[in-house]
Design a protein around this motif. Structure first.
Motif, PDB file in Angstrom:
ATOM      1  N   UNK A 102       0.842  -1.206   0.000  1.00 53.18           N
ATOM      2  CA  UNK A 102       0.000   0.000   0.000  1.00 53.18           C
ATOM      3  C   UNK A 102       0.874   1.252   0.000  1.00 53.18           C
ATOM      4  N   UNK A 103       1.933   1.229   0.820  1.00 49.06           N
ATOM      5  CA  UNK A 103       2.855   2.368   0.847  1.00 49.06           C
ATOM      6  C   UNK A 103       3.536   2.541  -0.505  1.00 49.06           C
ATOM      7  N   UNK A 104       3.874   1.432  -1.155  1.00 46.82           N
ATOM      8  CA  UNK A 104       4.504   1.500  -2.474  1.00 46.82           C
ATOM      9  C   UNK A 104       3.578   2.093  -3.519  1.00 46.82           C
ATOM     10  N   UNK A 105       2.311   1.688  -3.502  1.00 47.23           N
ATOM     11  CA  UNK A 105       1.340   2.238  -4.455  1.00 47.23           C
ATOM     12  C   UNK A 105       1.168   3.733  -4.234  1.00 47.23           C
ATOM     13  N   UNK A 106       1.040   4.128  -2.978  1.00 43.89           N
ATOM     14  CA  UNK A 106       0.880   5.556  -2.669  1.00 43.89           C
ATOM     15  C   UNK A 106       2.116   6.341  -3.114  1.00 43.89           C
ATOM     16  N   UNK A 107       3.312   5.793  -2.845  1.00 37.92           N
ATOM     17  CA  UNK A 107       4.553   6.469  -3.263  1.00 37.92           C
ATOM     18  C   UNK A 107       4.631   6.594  -4.777  1.00 37.92           C
TER      19      UNK A 107
END
Length: 159
Positions: free
Chosen positions: A33-38
């Motif tokens: 999820x953090x990767x998608x947001x980044x």
């Protein structure tokens, strides 16, 4: 280069790294999820136009597809151990039981610890076992006898 563009590309790289971590060690999805947001924020900051944004997204998707393919090939080939697969066999050595290990209990008598409706607990030779009644309901503190083993289930009847 502008500062926002540099931050955007840094966020893209961080997002790709986090997505790689999620591919190798799946879990609660926090890295994913953090990767998608980044990646989304990185594209918004790095792209100056819609066409440039679509190009960046295409490149990121291709990179992630290559990473996923490499991950699958390495885990499938056995060159790299998967962090989520069981490596040890569950045999009797370390203390695991199978149905043949319970056969010695057939014919033994004990006492029901709980009400059997039809499942519950009984005590046989000071050891508590999960059991199932052969004929339905058995009251608590009744004398029982183990009549057979089905799979890993002990089948009992009231004496």
């Amino acid at each position: 280069m502008e500062v926002l563009t540099v931050i955007g590309f840094v966020l893209l790289v961080i997002g790709i790294i986090l997505m790689g971590i999620e591919m190798v060690i799946p879990g609660f999805g926090i890295p994913g999820i953090s990767g998608i947001i980044s990646i989304v924020i990185g594209v918004l900051l790095a792209a100056k136009s819609l066409k440039e944004g679509l190009t960046i997204i295409t490149v990121v998707v291709v990179i992630l597809a290559i990473m996923m393919t490499v991950t699958i090939v390495f885990f499938h080939s056995g060159r790299v151990k998967s962090p989520i697969s069981l490596e040890e066999a569950l045999d009797a050595g370390p203390g695991y039981l199978n149905s043949s290990d319970l056969q010695y209990l057939v014919g033994k008598e004990g006492m029901s610890i709980t009400v059997l409706r039809p499942t519950g607990k009984c005590d046989v030779d000071g050891v508590s076992f999960e059991v199932r009644s052969e004929n339905g309901y058995i009251e608590k503190s009744k004398k029982i006898k183990i009549v057979k083993v089905q799979g890993n289930t002990l089948i009992v009847r009231e004496c």
